[in-house]
Design an enzyme around this catalytic site. Structure first.
Site, PDB file in Angstrom:
ATOM      1  N   GLY A 192       0.804  -1.214   0.000  1.00  0.00           N
ATOM      2  CA  GLY A 192       0.000   0.000   0.000  1.00  0.00           C
ATOM      3  C   GLY A 192       0.836   1.262   0.000  1.00  0.00           C
ATOM      4  O   GLY A 192       2.056   1.239  -0.207  1.00  0.00           O
ATOM      5  N   GLU A 241      -8.389  -1.903   7.130  1.00  0.00           N
ATOM      6  CA  GLU A 241      -9.405  -1.119   6.444  1.00  0.00           C
ATOM      7  C   GLU A 241      -9.386   0.257   7.086  1.00  0.00           C
ATOM      8  O   GLU A 241      -9.342   0.370   8.320  1.00  0.00           O
ATOM      9  CB  GLU A 241     -10.784  -1.771   6.597  1.00  0.00           C
ATOM     10  CG  GLU A 241     -10.920  -3.091   5.877  1.00  0.00           C
ATOM     11  CD  GLU A 241     -10.943  -2.946   4.363  1.00  0.00           C
ATOM     12  OE1 GLU A 241     -11.057  -1.809   3.865  1.00  0.00           O
ATOM     13  OE2 GLU A 241     -10.841  -3.972   3.672  1.00  0.00           O
ATOM     14  N   ALA A 288      -1.565  -3.572   7.561  1.00  0.00           N
ATOM     15  CA  ALA A 288      -2.811  -4.044   6.959  1.00  0.00           C
ATOM     16  C   ALA A 288      -4.018  -3.587   7.771  1.00  0.00           C
ATOM     17  O   ALA A 288      -4.118  -3.874   8.970  1.00  0.00           O
ATOM     18  CB  ALA A 288      -2.796  -5.565   6.857  1.00  0.00           C
ATOM     19  N   TYR A 344     -14.141   2.505  12.833  1.00  0.00           N
ATOM     20  CA  TYR A 344     -12.735   2.394  12.446  1.00  0.00           C
ATOM     21  C   TYR A 344     -11.823   2.670  13.638  1.00  0.00           C
ATOM     22  O   TYR A 344     -10.896   1.898  13.924  1.00  0.00           O
ATOM     23  CB  TYR A 344     -12.439   3.368  11.304  1.00  0.00           C
ATOM     24  CG  TYR A 344     -10.974   3.555  11.024  1.00  0.00           C
ATOM     25  CD1 TYR A 344     -10.191   2.498  10.578  1.00  0.00           C
ATOM     26  CD2 TYR A 344     -10.353   4.792  11.214  1.00  0.00           C
ATOM     27  CE1 TYR A 344      -8.833   2.659  10.329  1.00  0.00           C
ATOM     28  CE2 TYR A 344      -9.008   4.970  10.960  1.00  0.00           C
ATOM     29  CZ  TYR A 344      -8.241   3.907  10.527  1.00  0.00           C
ATOM     30  OH  TYR A 344      -6.906   4.075  10.291  1.00  0.00           O
TER      31      TYR A 344
END
Length: 362
Positions: free
Chosen positions: A17, A89, A87, A188
């Site tokens: 990423g 979301e 890693a 989140y």
């Protein structure tokens, strides 16, 4: 210049990423092996291609952190001296509608990693987590009446619908890990705080050094231009590039701490190189250390492109915090790190990079 020590064998989750690629360019050459585990999610990686910015030394293994079988495949390339856990979301707004997805990747993905280490009998010497400023929620505020600090909690939907943006009679305080009590106001943020607690608990039972960097709003060349959840700087840039007027939420005075990608990479290097006896178990804030309003960042971007001036539209997002910026004095003091890029210079560099890219979200 003194040559820096070898990092040994390194595993980077989510390492293909934005941050992982930048970090690989900075320090992969210092490793005895740079293994990247990444699912190449289409929201970030269209076509599932290996990113061009990922260091040539990186061995990319396509796998999902929630799958035990993928972990077993990855750990066949171990044991690893250093694990950088990126890693996750990351969409604050998206997490409200996709709570299970965020929880699976961020929470269960982390526990699957720890279980895999146990199954393989591999205990890394150090784990570094990319934490998030989202764990602070609205953070600390200071009462104007008596100067005391308090935690106002989440702004409710009713407050936002009534355009009650701030907390009356109070002023926000910059976040600092050793002074703030985490009070996340988004799914989140809650999952990112869970990651911190899981890693700290596991590492303490295995004599593993764990470090956490709570990142503010990261932006810069290399960030996804097709994922609208990865940051407003990219989105605003693409709108201004085509001459669209940028709409700014609430009254335009929402505050964020925009930190350039190169500064984030050097912060990771600083904590990786830090003395475990000093930094083990510690949490550090990584930002520019300056609060910039959303209207200000929109103005800077619009001016660069000669686009129409931003407009305030009074809209809002549930779960959004009002003010978020970091006090980085402790990070600078302990890690010997400080940001080198101010917002105006960083925004200009991002615009130059975007101009040479083909993909867009708008």
């Amino acid at each position: 210049m003194t040559q820096k020590a070898s990092l040994g064998k390194v595993l980077v989750t989510g390492g293909a990423g934005f941050i992982g690629s930048a970090l690989s360019q900075l320090i992969a050459d210092r490793s005895e092996g740079w293994v990247v585990m990444d699912s190449l999610h289409p929201q970030v990686h269209p076509g599932g291609k290996r990113p061009a910015d990922l260091h040539e030394k990186a061995e990319l293994i396509v796998g999902d952190v929630v799958n035990p079988e993928d972990w077993d495949r990855v750990l066949e390339h171990g044991p690893f001296d250093l694990v950088v856990h990126l890693a996750a979301e990351t969409g604050t707004a998206q997490s409200l509608a996709e709570a299970s997805r965020h929880s699976r990747v961020n929470v269960v993905g982390t526990t699957e990693m720890l279980d895999a280490f146990t199954r393989a009998g591999q205990i890394p010497a150090r784990i570094v987590l990319a934490g998030s400023r989202a764990v602070y929620g609205e953070g600390r505020w200071n009462r104007e009446s008596d100067g005391t600090d308090f935690y106002p909690g989440m702004r409710t939907h009713a407050q936002l619908a009534a355009s009650q943006w701030d907390f009356p009679g109070a002023a926000p305080v910059a976040a600092r890990a050793d002074l703030n009590i985490p009070t996340p106001t988004s799914i989140y943020g809650a999952t990112k705080l869970a990651q911190e607690n899981l890693l700290t608990a596991w590492a303490g039972s295995h004599d593993t050094t764990v470090n956490i960097l709570r990142l503010q709003n990261v932006y810069g060349p290399g960030q996804s231009l097709i994922n609208s959840y990865t940051g407003i700087v990219s989105l605003f840039s693409q709108w201004s590039e085509i001459g669209k007027q940028i709409p700014v939420y609430e009254d335009g005075v929402i505050t964020r701490d925009f930190v350039y990608i190169d500064d984030v990479a050097t912060a990771f290097e600083a904590v990786i190189d830090s003395d475990p006896a000093v930094t083990n178990g510690q949490v550090y804030d990584v930002g520019n250390g300056v609060g910039t309003t959303i209207f200000q960042i929109a103005e800077i971007i619009a001016e660069y492109h000669g686009a129409p001036a931003p407009t305030v539209n009074g809209a809002f997002r549930d779960g959004d915090v009002r003010h978020a910026w970091a006090d980085i004095s402790r990070t600078t003091e302990v890690l010997g790190w400080e940001p080198a890029w101010d917002v105006r210079r960083g925004v200009a560099a991002l615009q130059e990079w975007i101009a040479g890219q083909d993909e867009r979200v708008v």
